[in-house]
Design a protein around this motif. Structure first.
Motif, PDB file in Angstrom:
ATOM      1  N   CYS A 135       0.874  -1.173   0.000  1.00 14.29           N
ATOM      2  CA  CYS A 135       0.000   0.000   0.000  1.00 14.29           C
ATOM      3  C   CYS A 135       0.908   1.219   0.000  1.00 14.29           C
ATOM      4  O   CYS A 135       1.529   1.542   1.013  1.00 14.29           O
ATOM      5  N   ALA A 136       1.006   1.894  -1.128  1.00 13.83           N
ATOM      6  CA  ALA A 136       1.947   3.008  -1.284  1.00 13.83           C
ATOM      7  C   ALA A 136       1.221   4.276  -1.696  1.00 13.83           C
ATOM      8  O   ALA A 136       0.394   4.257  -2.615  1.00 13.83           O
ATOM      9  N   GLU A 137       1.520   5.367  -1.002  1.00 16.10           N
ATOM     10  CA  GLU A 137       1.007   6.698  -1.375  1.00 16.10           C
ATOM     11  C   GLU A 137      -0.515   6.703  -1.508  1.00 16.10           C
ATOM     12  O   GLU A 137      -1.067   7.324  -2.417  1.00 16.10           O
ATOM     13  N   LEU A 138      -1.191   6.030  -0.591  1.00 20.10           N
ATOM     14  CA  LEU A 138      -2.651   5.928  -0.660  1.00 20.10           C
ATOM     15  C   LEU A 138      -3.342   6.466   0.582  1.00 20.10           C
ATOM     16  O   LEU A 138      -4.354   7.157   0.480  1.00 20.10           O
ATOM     17  N   LEU A 139      -2.815   6.175   1.772  1.00 26.13           N
ATOM     18  CA  LEU A 139      -3.569   6.429   2.997  1.00 26.13           C
ATOM     19  C   LEU A 139      -3.839   7.904   3.242  1.00 26.13           C
ATOM     20  O   LEU A 139      -4.832   8.255   3.881  1.00 26.13           O
ATOM     21  N   TYR A 140      -2.991   8.801   2.731  1.00 21.65           N
ATOM     22  CA  TYR A 140      -3.244  10.223   2.971  1.00 21.65           C
ATOM     23  C   TYR A 140      -4.468  10.744   2.222  1.00 21.65           C
ATOM     24  O   TYR A 140      -4.935  11.844   2.470  1.00 21.65           O
ATOM     25  N   TYR A 141      -5.021   9.953   1.304  1.00 27.01           N
ATOM     26  CA  TYR A 141      -6.260  10.353   0.635  1.00 27.01           C
ATOM     27  C   TYR A 141      -7.499  10.121   1.510  1.00 27.01           C
ATOM     28  O   TYR A 141      -8.578  10.587   1.176  1.00 27.01           O
ATOM     29  N   LEU A 142      -7.358   9.383   2.600  1.00 23.79           N
ATOM     30  CA  LEU A 142      -8.531   8.920   3.332  1.00 23.79           C
ATOM     31  C   LEU A 142      -9.007   9.871   4.417  1.00 23.79           C
ATOM     32  O   LEU A 142     -10.130   9.764   4.877  1.00 23.79           O
ATOM     33  N   GLY A 143      -8.134  10.784   4.862  1.00 26.43           N
ATOM     34  CA  GLY A 143      -8.597  11.855   5.751  1.00 26.43           C
ATOM     35  C   GLY A 143      -8.802  11.429   7.184  1.00 26.43           C
ATOM     36  O   GLY A 143      -7.858  11.267   7.939  1.00 26.43           O
ATOM     37  N   ARG A 144     -10.032  11.209   7.584  1.00 29.96           N
ATOM     38  CA  ARG A 144     -10.401  11.067   8.994  1.00 29.96           C
ATOM     39  C   ARG A 144      -9.925   9.751   9.603  1.00 29.96           C
ATOM     40  O   ARG A 144      -9.736   8.744   8.905  1.00 29.96           O
ATOM     41  N   PRO A 145      -9.760   9.738  10.941  1.00 30.65           N
ATOM     42  CA  PRO A 145      -9.327   8.511  11.623  1.00 30.65           C
ATOM     43  C   PRO A 145     -10.223   7.304  11.346  1.00 30.65           C
ATOM     44  O   PRO A 145      -9.736   6.181  11.222  1.00 30.65           O
ATOM     45  N   ARG A 146     -11.535   7.519  11.249  1.00 31.07           N
ATOM     46  CA  ARG A 146     -12.436   6.378  11.022  1.00 31.07           C
ATOM     47  C   ARG A 146     -12.079   5.653   9.733  1.00 31.07           C
ATOM     48  O   ARG A 146     -11.993   4.421   9.704  1.00 31.07           O
ATOM     49  N   GLN A 147     -11.865   6.412   8.668  1.00 36.91           N
ATOM     50  CA  GLN A 147     -11.525   5.797   7.394  1.00 36.91           C
ATOM     51  C   GLN A 147     -10.152   5.126   7.435  1.00 36.91           C
ATOM     52  O   GLN A 147      -9.950   4.053   6.863  1.00 36.91           O
ATOM     53  N   LEU A 148      -9.202   5.766   8.117  1.00 33.77           N
ATOM     54  CA  LEU A 148      -7.865   5.184   8.224  1.00 33.77           C
ATOM     55  C   LEU A 148      -7.890   3.876   9.009  1.00 33.77           C
ATOM     56  O   LEU A 148      -7.222   2.903   8.635  1.00 33.77           O
ATOM     57  N   ARG A 149      -8.668   3.837  10.079  1.00 34.58           N
ATOM     58  CA  ARG A 149      -8.771   2.601  10.854  1.00 34.58           C
ATOM     59  C   ARG A 149      -9.379   1.481  10.012  1.00 34.58           C
ATOM     60  O   ARG A 149      -8.900   0.339  10.030  1.00 34.58           O
ATOM     61  N   ARG A 150     -10.436   1.803   9.273  1.00 36.39           N
ATOM     62  CA  ARG A 150     -11.078   0.785   8.425  1.00 36.39           C
ATOM     63  C   ARG A 150     -10.116   0.296   7.346  1.00 36.39           C
ATOM     64  O   ARG A 150     -10.004  -0.916   7.103  1.00 36.39           O
ATOM     65  N   ALA A 151      -9.445   1.224   6.691  1.00 42.20           N
ATOM     66  CA  ALA A 151      -8.532   0.836   5.614  1.00 42.20           C
ATOM     67  C   ALA A 151      -7.406  -0.045   6.142  1.00 42.20           C
ATOM     68  O   ALA A 151      -7.061  -1.063   5.523  1.00 42.20           O
ATOM     69  N   CYS A 152      -6.833   0.319   7.282  1.00 41.99           N
ATOM     70  CA  CYS A 152      -5.738  -0.474   7.839  1.00 41.99           C
ATOM     71  C   CYS A 152      -6.222  -1.864   8.253  1.00 41.99           C
ATOM     72  O   CYS A 152      -5.507  -2.865   8.065  1.00 41.99           O
ATOM     73  N   ALA A 153      -7.416  -1.950   8.820  1.00 47.28           N
ATOM     74  CA  ALA A 153      -7.963  -3.256   9.179  1.00 47.28           C
ATOM     75  C   ALA A 153      -8.194  -4.104   7.929  1.00 47.28           C
ATOM     76  O   ALA A 153      -7.926  -5.314   7.932  1.00 47.28           O
ATOM     77  N   HIS A 154      -8.672  -3.492   6.855  1.00 42.27           N
ATOM     78  CA  HIS A 154      -8.911  -4.234   5.611  1.00 42.27           C
ATOM     79  C   HIS A 154      -7.603  -4.654   4.954  1.00 42.27           C
ATOM     80  O   HIS A 154      -7.506  -5.747   4.383  1.00 42.27           O
ATOM     81  N   LEU A 155      -6.589  -3.803   5.019  1.00 42.55           N
ATOM     82  CA  LEU A 155      -5.278  -4.184   4.487  1.00 42.55           C
ATOM     83  C   LEU A 155      -4.727  -5.388   5.247  1.00 42.55           C
ATOM     84  O   LEU A 155      -4.228  -6.352   4.650  1.00 42.55           O
ATOM     85  N   ALA A 156      -4.816  -5.331   6.565  1.00 39.44           N
ATOM     86  CA  ALA A 156      -4.299  -6.435   7.371  1.00 39.44           C
ATOM     87  C   ALA A 156      -5.075  -7.724   7.100  1.00 39.44           C
ATOM     88  O   ALA A 156      -4.490  -8.817   7.099  1.00 39.44           O
ATOM     89  N   ALA A 157      -6.375  -7.601   6.855  1.00 34.44           N
ATOM     90  CA  ALA A 157      -7.189  -8.789   6.577  1.00 34.44           C
ATOM     91  C   ALA A 157      -6.808  -9.454   5.260  1.00 34.44           C
ATOM     92  O   ALA A 157      -7.106 -10.637   5.051  1.00 34.44           O
ATOM     93  N   ALA A 158      -6.140  -8.712   4.382  1.00 32.11           N
ATOM     94  CA  ALA A 158      -5.729  -9.265   3.089  1.00 32.11           C
ATOM     95  C   ALA A 158      -4.445 -10.072   3.177  1.00 32.11           C
ATOM     96  O   ALA A 158      -4.067 -10.749   2.221  1.00 32.11           O
ATOM     97  N   VAL A 159      -3.764 -10.010   4.321  1.00 32.82           N
ATOM     98  CA  VAL A 159      -2.462 -10.671   4.466  1.00 32.82           C
ATOM     99  C   VAL A 159      -2.654 -12.059   5.063  1.00 32.82           C
ATOM    100  O   VAL A 159      -3.280 -12.214   6.120  1.00 32.82           O
ATOM    101  N   ALA A 160      -2.113 -13.067   4.396  1.00 29.35           N
ATOM    102  CA  ALA A 160      -2.165 -14.429   4.916  1.00 29.35           C
ATOM    103  C   ALA A 160      -1.325 -14.527   6.185  1.00 29.35           C
ATOM    104  O   ALA A 160      -0.394 -13.731   6.394  1.00 29.35           O
ATOM    105  N   PRO A 161      -1.624 -15.478   7.071  1.00 30.41           N
ATOM    106  CA  PRO A 161      -0.809 -15.641   8.283  1.00 30.41           C
ATOM    107  C   PRO A 161       0.676 -15.782   7.943  1.00 30.41           C
ATOM    108  O   PRO A 161       1.059 -16.568   7.078  1.00 30.41           O
ATOM    109  N   GLY A 162       1.491 -14.974   8.605  1.00 26.24           N
ATOM    110  CA  GLY A 162       2.920 -14.978   8.344  1.00 26.24           C
ATOM    111  C   GLY A 162       3.340 -14.179   7.132  1.00 26.24           C
ATOM    112  O   GLY A 162       4.533 -14.068   6.845  1.00 26.24           O
ATOM    113  N   GLY A 163       2.363 -13.596   6.415  1.00 23.94           N
ATOM    114  CA  GLY A 163       2.667 -12.789   5.236  1.00 23.94           C
ATOM    115  C   GLY A 163       3.110 -11.387   5.611  1.00 23.94           C
ATOM    116  O   GLY A 163       3.089 -10.986   6.790  1.00 23.94           O
TER     117      GLY A 163
END
Length: 211
Positions: A135-163
């Protein structure tokens, strides 16, 4: 001048985030489709700074096999195609909110090169899980903490265990985004490289998901 424009840029997208997740998503979709009315609007495929950043990012990855790779916010796929060349045996996917960008990213030869799919990382996680997620040069487009928390949780959910999950953002702003990720997911930082030798410092932060 670059710093002034950058601050205006952040203010605009912070204001868009006040619309809520769905309203923000619609406007971001429209904005990035409009921005891609001409090919490669950020010159990601040819700009020397971008090429240096790509090489620096790849240089931070641990030497291990990667079978499935995801590039979130891939735009027209400059880095995604570079990933496919670096890991020819991997299944590489690029994801972006703009269909116009994705249409340019897709190879004209069916069945070859990376796969590209439309995704708004705030509203939903990717459908699959991957050994390596960028995830590169993307998160600063999201603005508020709520959106950043959701995006980070969704990014982490995309990673396989140990990935691995790799964030690449301007420094020192990158520390704020890393803090959201660390609060949202069970990850540990493997390495972080801060590149200060350019006029636009950036950080490459590599995280490993819990096994």
């Amino acid at each position: 001048m670059h710093r002034v424009l950058d601050r205006c840029h952040r203010t605009l997208f912070a204001a868009l985030s006040l619309l809520g997740v769905r309203g923000q998503g619609r406007l971001l979709h429209w904005y990035f489709d409009w921005w891609h009315r001409r090919p490669d609007p950020w010159r990601l495929a040819v700009d020397d700074y971008e090429q240096f950043k790509y090489a620096t990012t790849l240089g931070q990855l641990p030497a291990r096999p990667y079978r499935r790779i995801l590039d979130v916010g891939c735009s027209e796929g400059a880095f995604t195609h570079r990933l496919a060349a670096a890991y020819p045996h991997a299944d590489v996917t690029g994801a972006d909110i703009s269909e116009r960008a994705l249409a340019r990213a897709r190879t004209p030869v069916p069945g070859t090169g990376p796969r590209f799919v439309r995704l708004n990382i705030v509203t939903a996680p990717p459908a699959d899980r991957f050994d390596l997620v960028f995830c590169a040069e993307l998160l600063y487009y999201l603005g508020r903490p709520r959106q950043l928390r959701r995006a980070c949780a969704h990014l982490a959910a995309a990673v396989a265990p140990g990935g691995l999950l790799v964030l690449v953002h301007p420094w020192p702003e990158a520390r704020r985004f890393c803090a959201y990720l660390e609060a949202a997911a069970d990850v540990r930082r493997v390495t972080e490289h801060v590149e200060r030798g350019t006029g636009r410092p950036f950080a490459v932060s590599v995280y490993e998901a819990a096994a």
